[in-house]
Each structure stands twice: as C-alpha cells, then as structure tokens.
Write a protein that holds these residues in place. Structure first.
Motif: not given
Ligand code: SAM
Length: 226
Positions: A5-12, A15-17, A34-38, A55-58, A126-129, A143-147
C-alpha cells in the motif's frame, strides 16, 4: 522495494529542499504539500514563518493513530531498505540506521505539530486526484513520494488527473521522485509527459541535488500554459 500500500513515511525539511531544489523565494511563497503524510516540511517551514498547507488522506486519523501506523510499518520499511541497499546512494545517508534516525526525527517533529496544524487548517484531509482548493490558491504544489513511486497501484489516468489538479490549484507543480518502487524510472513517465504536453501543459525534467535512490536524480516541473 515492494509495499502493499502507500505507506505513511515522512521526510525532513532539508530533504524537501533538496528533492525540489527549493530557493529562498520558493520558501516565501504559498506552498501546497500534497501527500505530505508525516513529513516535517510543513512544521519546519511554519516555524520559519512560511506559508504551507499539507493535504493527505492520513490526516483523517488522530495523532495517536498516525503514530501507530508509523510504528506498524517501521520494521517492514527498514527491512526492505536493508535488503535493497544496493538501490541507494549511501554517500549522504551513511547507513540504514542513520536513515532511520533522520526519518523518525522528522516524523516526531510532524507528530508534535499535528494537532495544532490540523486546528489551524495547515493539515487538511484530502486525496488526489481531487483537491478541494480554489483555482490558483498556491504558488507552488509539491508532491513527494506518491505519484510515479507507486506506479504499481496508481495508473496513467490517475497521474494525469492528479498533475492537472496540482496545476489547477498552484501556478507550478513539482513532483519527485520519478522512479517506482523497484528503483527504475516509472513506466508512466514518458506517456504522462507526452499526454500533458499535448493538453497544453509545460513540463521539464530538472536535475536535483538530492541523492537517496540511485536513479531518482530528477524532478518533474509542470505548469499550465497561459
Ligand atoms: C511515502 S508517504 C510520503 C510522505 C511525504 N510526502 C514524504 O515524502 O515524506 C506517501 C503519502 O501519500 C499519502 N497518500 C496516499 N494516497 C494519496 C492520495 N490519493 N493523494 C494524496 N496523498 C496520498 C499517504 O497517506 C502517505 O502519507
């Protein structure tokens, strides 16, 4: 790496910079994560006086529940990092143990900020799209580590609709990485670029400094023309 699945995993923040080559001017703009999670980007940027909404569903979960989800995936993620350590560039990271420390520290920063940030709408469910923001509300959407990364569960149309949504709410969108969970360039990348170009979007591949996954050396910058 293979995740179910798409895991909740957060960068610093740092790292974003580096993932998104963020300049000082970028950091003073209105940013959507978008999809910033933790990740700790929002927490750290807010402390510096920046303007960021994540914004993130989590974020529908409580702080305790998110903490639990992180703990649930931690061992599995780190096991996979160790098993596939050849996919990583360890020059910046040092060791898997150092990587775990950086990530856990970032996620702790996020957790400490979450309740206050949710109350002030900096963390939005919220969740893409679909993005429930008005047109052009932000200067920059990240948008990091989702798409592309989760090309195993997100199809071509999901990538197209998501990037269009990011470009609707922000002047410019940046997406990183462009690799999938196997560490190679996503099979969707070329067609997504071709399809969006045809629909009138301006796209460019830009080299970034960030080095973790060996082949993840570029981000995608996209904006709607005109
Ligand atoms: C691997 S984490 C990346 C978190 C952060 N962007 C980073 O790079 O540290 C993926 C994140 O995508 C979120 N996610 C899952 N489906 C999503 C969707 N449809 N739209 C936006 N975020 C989504 C998850 O909840 C999770 O927090």
């Amino acid at each position: 790496m293979k995740f179910d699945d798409i895991v909740p995993w957060g960068r610093s923040f740092d790292e974003y910079i580096r993932m998104f080559s963020l300049s000082d001017a970028d950091l003073h703009s209105a940013i959507l994560g978008c999809g910033d999670g933790p990740a700790s980007f929002n927490a750290k940027l807010t402390r510096r006086g920046g303007n960021c909404v994540s914004v993130d569903p989590i974020y529908a979960l409580s702080r305790q529940q998110i903490r639990q989800r992180i703990d649930d995936v931690f061992t599995d993620v780190m096991r996979q990092v160790r098993e596939e350590r050849n996919q990583f560039d360890w020059r910046d990271l040092g060791t898997p143990e150092r990587l775990a420390e950086i990530r856990m520290s970032a996620m702790q920063t996020f957790l400490e900020d979450f309740d206050e940030g949710r109350d002030s709408s900096r963390y939005s469910v919220g969740a893409l799209p679909e993005l429930a923001f008005e047109d052009a509300k932000f200067d920059l959407a990240l948008c990091s580590h989702v798409l592309f990364l989760y090309s195993n569960v997100l199809d071509h149309q999901m990538h197209i609709n998501s990037i269009k949504a990011l470009c609707r709410v922000a002047r410019e969108a940046r997406v990183y990485p462009l690799t999938d969970l196997n560490g190679g360039i996503s099979p969707y990348l070329d067609n997504v670029i071709a399809d969006l170009s045809e629909q009138g979007y301006k796209l460019s591949l830009v080299d970034v400094e960030y080095r973790v996954q060996k082949q993840a050396t570029q981000m995608l910058r996209v904006s709607a023309l005109g």
